[in-house]
Scaffold this active site. Structure first.
Site, PDB file in Angstrom:
ATOM      1  N   GLU A 157      19.391  11.612  45.755  1.00  0.00           N
ATOM      2  CA  GLU A 157      18.872  10.415  45.139  1.00  0.00           C
ATOM      3  C   GLU A 157      18.314   9.515  46.371  1.00  0.00           C
ATOM      4  O   GLU A 157      18.812   9.883  47.504  1.00  0.00           O
ATOM      5  CB  GLU A 157      19.669   9.802  44.363  1.00  0.00           C
ATOM      6  CG  GLU A 157      19.544  10.516  42.894  1.00  0.00           C
ATOM      7  CD  GLU A 157      20.161   9.399  41.432  1.00  0.00           C
ATOM      8  OE1 GLU A 157      20.532   8.299  41.846  1.00  0.00           O
ATOM      9  OE2 GLU A 157      20.192  10.077  40.677  1.00  0.00           O
TER      10      GLU A 157
ATOM     11  N   HIS B 118      22.147   1.676  24.525  1.00  0.00           N
ATOM     12  CA  HIS B 118      21.968   1.475  26.089  1.00  0.00           C
ATOM     13  C   HIS B 118      20.490   1.287  26.103  1.00  0.00           C
ATOM     14  O   HIS B 118      20.241   1.209  27.350  1.00  0.00           O
ATOM     15  CB  HIS B 118      22.793   2.420  26.870  1.00  0.00           C
ATOM     16  CG  HIS B 118      24.158   2.009  27.282  1.00  0.00           C
ATOM     17  ND1 HIS B 118      25.145   1.658  26.065  1.00  0.00           N
ATOM     18  CD2 HIS B 118      24.722   2.072  28.320  1.00  0.00           C
ATOM     19  CE1 HIS B 118      26.103   1.382  26.720  1.00  0.00           C
ATOM     20  NE2 HIS B 118      26.102   1.547  28.162  1.00  0.00           N
TER      21      HIS B 118
ATOM     22  N   ASP C 130      22.580   9.518  36.155  1.00  0.00           N
ATOM     23  CA  ASP C 130      23.646   8.689  36.942  1.00  0.00           C
ATOM     24  C   ASP C 130      24.773   7.886  36.391  1.00  0.00           C
ATOM     25  O   ASP C 130      25.787   7.765  36.737  1.00  0.00           O
ATOM     26  CB  ASP C 130      22.946   7.237  37.573  1.00  0.00           C
ATOM     27  CG  ASP C 130      21.860   7.864  38.451  1.00  0.00           C
ATOM     28  OD1 ASP C 130      21.607   8.841  38.841  1.00  0.00           O
ATOM     29  OD2 ASP C 130      20.807   6.809  38.724  1.00  0.00           O
TER      30      ASP C 130
HETATM   31  C1  LIG Z   1      23.812   1.731  32.956  1.00  0.00           C
HETATM   32  C2  LIG Z   1      22.811   2.680  32.594  1.00  0.00           C
HETATM   33  C3  LIG Z   1      22.439   3.723  33.299  1.00  0.00           C
HETATM   34  C4  LIG Z   1      21.557   4.493  32.762  1.00  0.00           C
HETATM   35  N1  LIG Z   1      21.379   5.686  33.747  1.00  0.00           N
HETATM   36  C5  LIG Z   1      20.200   6.472  33.437  1.00  0.00           C
HETATM   37  C6  LIG Z   1      19.914   7.495  34.211  1.00  0.00           C
HETATM   38  O1  LIG Z   1      20.652   7.738  35.361  1.00  0.00           O
HETATM   39  N2  LIG Z   1      19.080   8.551  33.720  1.00  0.00           N
HETATM   40  C7  LIG Z   1      18.226   8.214  32.636  1.00  0.00           C
HETATM   41  O2  LIG Z   1      17.410   9.228  32.423  1.00  0.00           O
HETATM   42  N3  LIG Z   1      18.331   7.191  31.509  1.00  0.00           N
HETATM   43  C8  LIG Z   1      19.450   6.201  32.041  1.00  0.00           C
HETATM   44  N4  LIG Z   1      19.576   5.362  31.330  1.00  0.00           N
HETATM   45  C9  LIG Z   1      18.917   5.012  30.088  1.00  0.00           C
HETATM   46  C10 LIG Z   1      19.289   5.843  29.144  1.00  0.00           C
HETATM   47  O3  LIG Z   1      18.972   7.136  29.151  1.00  0.00           O
HETATM   48  C11 LIG Z   1      18.647   5.198  27.755  1.00  0.00           C
HETATM   49  O4  LIG Z   1      19.174   4.033  27.592  1.00  0.00           O
HETATM   50  C12 LIG Z   1      18.848   6.137  26.548  1.00  0.00           C
HETATM   51  O5  LIG Z   1      18.275   5.308  25.499  1.00  0.00           O
HETATM   52  C13 LIG Z   1      20.219   6.589  26.001  1.00  0.00           C
HETATM   53  O6  LIG Z   1      21.055   5.406  25.671  1.00  0.00           O
HETATM   54  P1  LIG Z   1      21.659   5.546  24.266  1.00  0.00           P
HETATM   55  O7  LIG Z   1      22.522   7.065  23.965  1.00  0.00           O
HETATM   56  O8  LIG Z   1      22.731   4.448  24.178  1.00  0.00           O
HETATM   57  O9  LIG Z   1      20.355   5.428  23.311  1.00  0.00           O
HETATM   58  P2  LIG Z   1      19.953   4.257  22.440  1.00  0.00           P
HETATM   59  O10 LIG Z   1      19.689   3.383  23.329  1.00  0.00           O
HETATM   60  O11 LIG Z   1      21.048   4.070  21.242  1.00  0.00           O
HETATM   61  O12 LIG Z   1      18.867   5.009  21.846  1.00  0.00           O
HETATM   62  C14 LIG Z   1      17.494   5.125  22.314  1.00  0.00           C
HETATM   63  C15 LIG Z   1      16.375   5.916  21.550  1.00  0.00           C
HETATM   64  O13 LIG Z   1      16.766   7.142  21.083  1.00  0.00           O
HETATM   65  C16 LIG Z   1      16.923   6.822  19.682  1.00  0.00           C
HETATM   66  N5  LIG Z   1      17.962   7.913  19.351  1.00  0.00           N
HETATM   67  C17 LIG Z   1      19.340   7.804  19.800  1.00  0.00           C
HETATM   68  N6  LIG Z   1      20.190   8.660  19.412  1.00  0.00           N
HETATM   69  C18 LIG Z   1      19.285   9.563  18.703  1.00  0.00           C
HETATM   70  C19 LIG Z   1      19.507  10.850  18.313  1.00  0.00           C
HETATM   71  N7  LIG Z   1      20.510  11.402  18.121  1.00  0.00           N
HETATM   72  N8  LIG Z   1      18.466  11.404  17.672  1.00  0.00           N
HETATM   73  C20 LIG Z   1      17.226  10.879  17.816  1.00  0.00           C
HETATM   74  N9  LIG Z   1      16.858   9.840  18.369  1.00  0.00           N
HETATM   75  C21 LIG Z   1      18.076   9.153  18.727  1.00  0.00           C
HETATM   76  C22 LIG Z   1      17.261   5.750  19.110  1.00  0.00           C
HETATM   77  O14 LIG Z   1      16.692   5.344  18.019  1.00  0.00           O
HETATM   78  C23 LIG Z   1      16.229   4.835  20.252  1.00  0.00           C
HETATM   79  O15 LIG Z   1      14.969   4.898  19.955  1.00  0.00           O
HETATM   80  C24 LIG Z   1      20.714   4.463  31.678  1.00  0.00           C
HETATM   81  C25 LIG Z   1      21.027   3.259  30.960  1.00  0.00           C
HETATM   82  C26 LIG Z   1      22.080   2.319  31.234  1.00  0.00           C
HETATM   83  C27 LIG Z   1      22.398   1.250  30.352  1.00  0.00           C
END
Ligand SMILES: Cc1cc2nc3c(=O)[nH]c(=O)nc-3n(C[C@H](O)[C@H](O)[C@H](O)COP(=O)(O)OP(=O)(O)OC[C@H]3O[C@@H](n4cnc5c(N)ncnc54)[C@H](O)[C@@H]3O)c2cc1C
Ligand SMILES: *[C@@H]1O[C@H](CO)[C@@H](O)[C@H](O)[C@H]1NC(C)=O
Ligand SMILES: *[C@@H]1O[C@H](CO)[C@@H](O)[C@H](O)[C@H]1NC(C)=O
Ligand SMILES: *[C@@H]1O[C@H](CO)[C@@H](O)[C@H](O)[C@H]1NC(C)=O
Ligand SMILES: *[C@@H]1O[C@H](CO)[C@@H](O)[C@H](O)[C@H]1NC(C)=O
Ligand SMILES: *[C@@H]1O[C@H](CO)[C@@H](O)[C@H](O)[C@H]1NC(C)=O
Ligand SMILES: *[C@@H]1O[C@H](CO)[C@@H](O)[C@H](O)[C@H]1NC(C)=O
Length: 512
Positions: free
Chosen positions: A265, A89, A152
């Site tokens: 918020e 994401h 969120d």
């Molecule tokens: C619809 C939507 C709503 C969102 N709402 C919020 C919100 O309300 N508040 C907020 O703070 N953020 C929000 N986000 C952002 C979100 O926190 C980030 O996208 C975050 O990266 C988490 O997504 P992911 O788990 O898919 O991680 P990824 O996008 O898959 O990874 C993010 C980063 O972290 C690294 N990573 C992933 N997993 C691990 C792990 N286990 N250990 C170490 N590194 C790791 C990856 O290599 C990459 O660099 C939102 C995103 C979306 C798309």
């Protein structure tokens, strides 16, 4: 059963290849990534839909031991990198690895949840780093408990948000996700599995929190819980004047617990009848109407609404809730008649964005590019930002949510890798372009240009700000971003990931 190994894996030489082949495990199609794509191509995509980088292979180890072995073989190789991919994401390729190994974190120890009793009545949840927060929530609710601070949207992984911060409407009270975790299990860039906390291996613990995946892969996290409420009163209050909106928001986040809401918020909307970007998007339920004749004549191109929620138990009487809400609302200066309330279950409230996701999928907006911009901005600069950005650059709307709400700096732990503005009260400004229709249909390029223009406004005015979830392209820019913290950040990198194997998509360090 299906392997993620593309034929390109043959490029890995000798013993490494054999080891890697032993580790390839098949997982159920539903378990992986966004949009359940199970193939190699999924590792080259993310929610942003802007950057695409092909890895060597997309691997789905089931055990953290296997993941540690993958990292060790990358460490022993000449040039392999490893990117943990949570739910993909990110919006700028942060979880990608050009020519490297992408790990499907959702497969690692999936479902291994444990309840841990702490002192007194406190409980922790021990969960895999690849778990989705929505699954953590449901598992906790099954025991009458809940994490204290939630984002969120919950189809994000525990490791993904802990690597950034994880902010939302509970942050003003309990801090971000990273303030609500008491221990981690991490695989470092040398392939070592390490347990860490404030007391044990503290450099790795605080480094990994908001560490952008640079110091280790989080395989488990111990999350602080509290008793779960059953219901929430969900309320939106409309303002025409930005200063009244911010004064009320700040008075609510600084009020003592018990004299404020549980969730706070705020959002900016266009002062128009546009169904997506304008005031028709404010009511909480189809049976509520927005009486636009109540909008004051003095209103500018934007309106603002506070979004607040009060938790309660099933058996709390509705009259008692009404009375509590009345007392809290009486102090506020929203436009009389432009308040919207609904009673919903706590779970439905926390999953509210999931519903928006389902609608956006049906409309196709979910699959469009999403050039997002998230800024932490001091309260001292927020009024100027409103004039120069909300009321100017973004006055036609963004086809998504435009969040603006204050939080308290001291609720964030300064020992983590996160960098923040200096001010004690700062605003989270999230320009969440969801791909929904906007009048005049701007191109993706012009939205990206708009983001750069907004960053330039912050720079030119010397605002006290930091970007959040941003993807700088050069180490020089990252150094400026980290400021005083760069020395600690780079020092921890030398210790925990000296060959710069981990999360190369952040563009901070180069593989050595
Ligand atoms: C619809 C939507 C709503 C969102 N709402 C919020 C919100 O309300 N508040 C907020 O703070 N953020 C929000 N986000 C952002 C979100 O926190 C980030 O996208 C975050 O990266 C988490 O997504 P992911 O788990 O898919 O991680 P990824 O996008 O898959 O990874 C993010 C980063 O972290 C690294 N990573 C992933 N997993 C691990 C792990 N286990 N250990 C170490 N590194 C790791 C990856 O290599 C990459 O660099 C939102 C995103 C979306 C798309
Ligand atoms: C994902 O899976 C669901 C249910 O199995 C299916 O209906 C949908 O079409 C799939 N989506 C994609 C993008 O493959
Ligand atoms: C790693 O080295 C191999 C062999 O020299 C080469 O084919 C490959 O392109 C390199 N990968 C990256 C990401 O540089
Ligand atoms: C238990 O309480 C003691 C004393 O308050 C404290 O030092 C310790 O950290 C607590 N342990 C846990 C697991 O919370
Ligand atoms: C509007 O809908 C909500 C939620 O379904 C319901 O509780 C409320 O009674 C309805 N109000 C009216 C006026 O129909
Ligand atoms: C809207 O507000 C105006 C001004 O208070 C009032 O006269 C009118 O009846 C309201 N309309 C509706 C549909 O409630
Ligand atoms: C309300 O429910 C909670 C548990 O959900 C219980 O602890 C409490 O005693 C109940 N209160 C009343 C007045 O029934």
């Amino acid at each position: 059963m299906k392997s993620f190994l593309s034929t390109k894996t043959m490029a890995i030489r000798g013993g490494t290849l054999i080891l890697m082949l032993c580790l390839i495990v098949a997982v159920n199609a539903q378990d992986i990534g966004t949009d359940n794509s199970t193939n190699y191509d999924a590792a080259a995509k993310d929610f942003g839909g802007i950057i695409s980088v092909k890895p060597l292979a997309f691997l789905a180890p089931l055990k953290s031991d296997d993941l540690a072995r993958i990292v060790r073989s990358a460490y022993d190789s000449d040039n392999l990198t490893v990117a943990a991919r949570g739910n993909g994401h990110s919006t700028n390729g942060q979880a990608m690895a050009k020519g490297g190994l992408v790990i499907a974190m959702r497969s690692v120890e999936s479902g291994h949840f444990r309840l841990v009793k702490a002192n007194g009545s406190a409980y922790y949840a021990d969960v895999p780093g690849g778990a989705l927060w929505e699954d953590v929530l449901d598992w906790c609710l099954g025991q009458g408990l809940s994490p204290r601070s939630m984002t969120d949207y919950l189809a994000l992984t525990v490791g993904g948000t802990l690597s950034n911060a994880g902010v939302g409407g509970h942050t003003f009270r309990y801090g971000p996700h990273t303030s609500n975790v008491v221990g981690l299990e991490v695989i470092t860039g040398k392939g070592e599995q390490v347990v860490c906390s404030e007391k044990e291996n503290m450099e790795l613990f605080f480094g990994a929190l908001s560490g952008l995946g640079q110091f280790g892969i989080i395989t488990r996290a111990r999350i602080l819980l509290q008793p779960a409420p059953e219901y929430v009163r969900w309320i939106r209050l409309v303002y025409a004047e930005f200063d009244e909106f911010t004064q009320d928001a700040e008075s609510l986040i600084t009020a003592p617990e018990g004299q404020s809401f549980n969730y706070i918020e705020g959002t900016a909307v266009v002062n128009s009848d546009d169904p997506i970007n304008g005031w028709p998007s404010v009511p909480l339920h189809p049976n509520q109407t927005f009486n636009s004749t109540l909008i004051p004549k003095s209103a500018g191109p934007m309106l603002y609404f506070l979004e607040v929620a009060l938790h309660y138990k099933n058996n709390d009487s509705r009259t008692a809730i009404d009375a509590t809400v009345d007392v809290l609302l009486r102090r506020l200066r929203y436009v009389d008649g432009l308040e919207f309330q609904a009673d919903v279950s706590y779970r439905d409230f926390l999953l509210r964005v999931k519903q928006e996701e389902q609608e956006a999928r049906v409309q196709g907006a979910w699959y469009k590019p999403h050039p997002w911009l998230n800024i932490f901005l001091s309260r001292t600069d927020i009024a100027k930002f409103d004039q120069a950005v909300f009321k100017t650059v973004l006055k036609d709307g963004i086809g998504g949510r435009l969040l603006v709400y204050p939080v308290l700096r001291h609720k964030f732990d300064d020992r983590t890798s996160l960098v923040l503005p200096e001010a004690e009260i700062f605003y989270i400004v999230s320009i969440l372009r969801l791909g929904l229709p906007i009048p005049n249909e701007p191109s993706v390029e012009s939205m990206i240009a708009q983001n750069k223009e907004i960053i330039k406004v912050c720079e030119d005015n010397a605002f006290d700000y930091k970007l959040y979830l941003w993807n700088y392209e050069t180490q020089e820019e990252w150094k400026t971003h980290f400021g005083k913290k760069w020395g600690i950040f780079a020092g921890r990198k030398m210790i925990f990931d000296p060959k710069a194997i981990l999360s190369p998509g952040q563009n901070i360090f180069t593989r050595v």
